[in-house]
Design a protein around this motif. Structure first.
Motif, PDB file in Angstrom:
ATOM      1  N   TRP A 134      19.420  93.873  38.855  1.00 15.48           N
ATOM      2  CA  TRP A 134      20.592  92.997  38.753  1.00 15.48           C
ATOM      3  C   TRP A 134      21.711  93.621  39.559  1.00 15.48           C
ATOM      4  N   ASN A 152      19.437  94.171  33.759  1.00  8.91           N
ATOM      5  CA  ASN A 152      18.151  93.537  34.012  1.00  8.91           C
ATOM      6  C   ASN A 152      17.508  94.130  35.266  1.00  8.91           C
ATOM      7  N   TYR A 175      15.158  94.662  30.209  1.00  8.89           N
ATOM      8  CA  TYR A 175      16.602  94.901  30.264  1.00  8.89           C
ATOM      9  C   TYR A 175      16.839  96.297  29.714  1.00  8.89           C
ATOM     10  N   ASP A 195      14.133  85.693  30.197  1.00  7.70           N
ATOM     11  CA  ASP A 195      14.866  84.434  30.034  1.00  7.70           C
ATOM     12  C   ASP A 195      16.218  84.454  30.739  1.00  7.70           C
ATOM     13  N   TRP A 196      16.823  85.621  30.885  1.00  6.11           N
ATOM     14  CA  TRP A 196      18.068  85.703  31.661  1.00  6.11           C
ATOM     15  C   TRP A 196      17.774  85.480  33.138  1.00  6.11           C
ATOM     16  N   GLY A 199      17.280  81.873  33.340  1.00 12.92           N
ATOM     17  CA  GLY A 199      18.612  81.278  33.226  1.00 12.92           C
ATOM     18  C   GLY A 199      19.370  81.382  34.543  1.00 12.92           C
ATOM     19  N   ASN A 200      19.272  82.503  35.205  1.00 12.46           N
ATOM     20  CA  ASN A 200      19.923  82.679  36.500  1.00 12.46           C
ATOM     21  C   ASN A 200      19.327  81.728  37.543  1.00 12.46           C
ATOM     22  N   GLN A 204      21.186  77.670  33.383  1.00  8.28           N
ATOM     23  CA  GLN A 204      21.378  77.263  31.986  1.00  8.28           C
ATOM     24  C   GLN A 204      20.902  78.373  31.060  1.00  8.28           C
ATOM     25  N   ALA A 205      21.462  78.401  29.857  1.00  8.86           N
ATOM     26  CA  ALA A 205      21.055  79.404  28.876  1.00  8.86           C
ATOM     27  C   ALA A 205      19.690  79.015  28.315  1.00  8.86           C
TER      28      ALA A 205
HETATM   29  C1  LIG Z   1      22.050  85.879  34.328  1.00  9.42           C
HETATM   30  O1  LIG Z   1      21.732  87.262  34.227  1.00  9.42           O
HETATM   31  C2  LIG Z   1      22.733  88.033  33.554  1.00  9.42           C
HETATM   32  C3  LIG Z   1      22.303  89.490  33.643  1.00  9.42           C
HETATM   33  O2  LIG Z   1      21.009  89.695  33.172  1.00  9.42           O
HETATM   34  C4  LIG Z   1      22.851  87.551  32.124  1.00  9.42           C
HETATM   35  O3  LIG Z   1      23.861  88.282  31.458  1.00  9.42           O
HETATM   36  C5  LIG Z   1      23.196  86.076  32.118  1.00  9.42           C
HETATM   37  O4  LIG Z   1      23.187  85.608  30.778  1.00  9.42           O
HETATM   38  C6  LIG Z   1      22.174  85.296  32.919  1.00  9.42           C
HETATM   39  N1  LIG Z   1      22.564  83.892  32.993  1.00  9.42           N
HETATM   40  C7  LIG Z   1      21.925  82.945  32.316  1.00  9.42           C
HETATM   41  C8  LIG Z   1      22.445  81.556  32.464  1.00  9.42           C
HETATM   42  O5  LIG Z   1      20.948  83.175  31.611  1.00  9.42           O
END
Ligand SMILES: *[C@@H]1O[C@H](CO)[C@@H](O)[C@H](O)[C@H]1NC(C)=O
Ligand SMILES: *[C@@H]1O[C@H](CO)[C@@H](O)[C@H](O)[C@H]1NC(C)=O
Ligand SMILES: *[C@@H]1O[C@H](CO)[C@@H](O)[C@H](O)[C@H]1NC(C)=O
Ligand SMILES: *[C@@H]1O[C@H](CO)[C@@H](O)[C@H](O)[C@H]1NC(C)=O
Ligand SMILES: *[C@@H]1O[C@H](CO)[C@@H](O)[C@H](O)[C@H]1NC(C)=O
Ligand SMILES: *[C@@H]1O[C@H](CO)[C@@H](O)[C@H](O)[C@H]1NC(C)=O
Length: 312
Positions: A134, A152, A175, A195-196, A199-200, A204-205
């Protein structure tokens, strides 16, 4: 930049020249002719479990011995061929990772132990191709922060052996805690890291606790003029919903939860826009992934100034 970061960078300098002139960990671009002849299963990868492989990595010196970390994301070979080429240019894999907020290691210096994976492709166990971290919003130096502060990160391997040459990318996400805490994994840190990243990639979460093998998400990202459309399907059956055999299982799975939920996120990535003047044909230019370029020269400039700054 904190003093700790500055000193960390400073300590990297002696090997800098080797690090910037070539990256021995990068793969050469896949020749076009090989890709054209690949037979790719409809799911976009060969299941390693069918041919003697494993979805857990081998980690050196675990206690008890023999624990592994889950390969919990697969970048499907149904993705655009350009995305599967391990290079920064032409919208390749490293640029895709950058669009997700991930970059290669701090100043090209490899830290952390090597882990080996057997993707059932006939190559046996191989150490990771590279570690990607990250970048805290800064592709040039952010991964140095990750090395110190934790965050991450993932290792990846390419399924390209003679028995199962799909070209899919297998990624093991976790992580990690700050270096001062020995880079342990946070609670639920394999599932959350997966999942992050998803999400990236999809903006979206992702509801980690509610995922099933029918969960799917999609969204887009961009970097360096390339836009990527990512579709994700979570699948079961490749990993177990368990703590057995999982590295750091005591601290990752707590209060009755398993260390991993057994789901793998399969990503299919297509380039939806590219910089004007570039073609969608695969570039055959023999560029090394980390040959001299403007960012490298800028890094070098900062590094020459940094020691003065760190000593002042
Ligand atoms: C994107 O990655 C960061 C670092 O791992 C995390 O804090 C963030 O929640 C992530 N974004 C989503 C939308 O999951
Ligand atoms: C992985 O790298 C380590 C050094 O970090 C080396 O000792 C080991 O033999 C390598 N393993 C494989 C399977 O190549
Ligand atoms: C998970 O599902 C439960 C029950 O349906 C719901 O109450 C909760 O809000 C969901 N959690 C997330 C993060 O979506
Ligand atoms: C999804 O998981 C359920 C168990 O939770 C299982 O019965 C089913 O076969 C799985 N489906 C697929 C497509 O893997
Ligand atoms: C585990 O449960 C204990 C007692 O209920 C609680 O204090 C702790 O915060 C929980 N830990 C996590 C990571 O959920
Ligand atoms: C994993 O197993 C636990 C019970 O041990 C269950 O509550 C959970 O829903 C399972 N997760 C998945 C993704 O199947």
């Amino acid at each position: 930049m904190s003093l700790a970061s500055a000193l960390f960078l400073f300590s990297c300098i002696p090997s800098l020249c080797a690090a910037v002139s070539s990256d021995p960990r990068g793969l050469p671009p896949d020749p076009l002719s090989r890709r054209a002849s690949k037979s790719i299963p409809s799911q976009g990868y060969y299941d390693p479990l069918q041919t003697g492989g494993d979805m857990l990595t081998q980690v050196p010196d675990t206690f008890p011995a023999g624990l592994g970390e889950p390969i919990n994301v697969i970048l499907s070979a149904n993705s655009d061929a350009a995305v599967l080429v391990d290079q920064q240019s032409n919208g390749g894999l490293r640029n895709y990772y950058q669009s997700l907020g991930f970059s290669s290691e701090c100043l090209g210096q490899h830290s952390g132990s090597d882990q080996a994976a057997n993707l059932g492709d006939g190559n046996g166990y191989k150490n990771e191709t590279a570690v990607i971290r990250w970048d805290y919003g800064d592709p040039a130096f952010g991964t140095c922060t990750e090395t110190i502060e934790g965050g991450n990160h993932f290792r990846y391997w390419v399924q390209n052996g003679p028995n199962a040459d799909s070209g899919a990318i297998f990624m093991a996400l976790s992580y990690e805690k700050p270096i001062a805490l020995g880079h342990d994994i946070i609670v639920n840190g394999y599932n959350l890291a997966r999942d992050w990243l998803i999400g990236n990639a999809t903006g979206q979460a992702i509801p980690t606790a509610n995922l099933t093998n029918s969960s799917s998400y999609s969204g887009s990202t961009s970097a360096d003029g390339y836009s990527y459309q990512t579709s994700v399907q979570y699948v079961s059956g490749l990993l177990q919903n368990t703590s057995d055999g999982i590295n750091h299982y005591l601290t990752v799975g707590v209060n009755g939860s398993n260390a991993i939920d057994g789901l793998v996120a399969v990503m299919e990535v297509h380039i939806s826009a590219r910089p004007a003047g570039t073609s969608s044909a695969l570039s055959m230019r023999p560029t090394a992934p980390w040959s001299w370029n403007l960012p490298t020269l800028l890094n070098l400039g900062v590094l020459l100034i940094l020691p003065l700054f760190a000593l002042s």
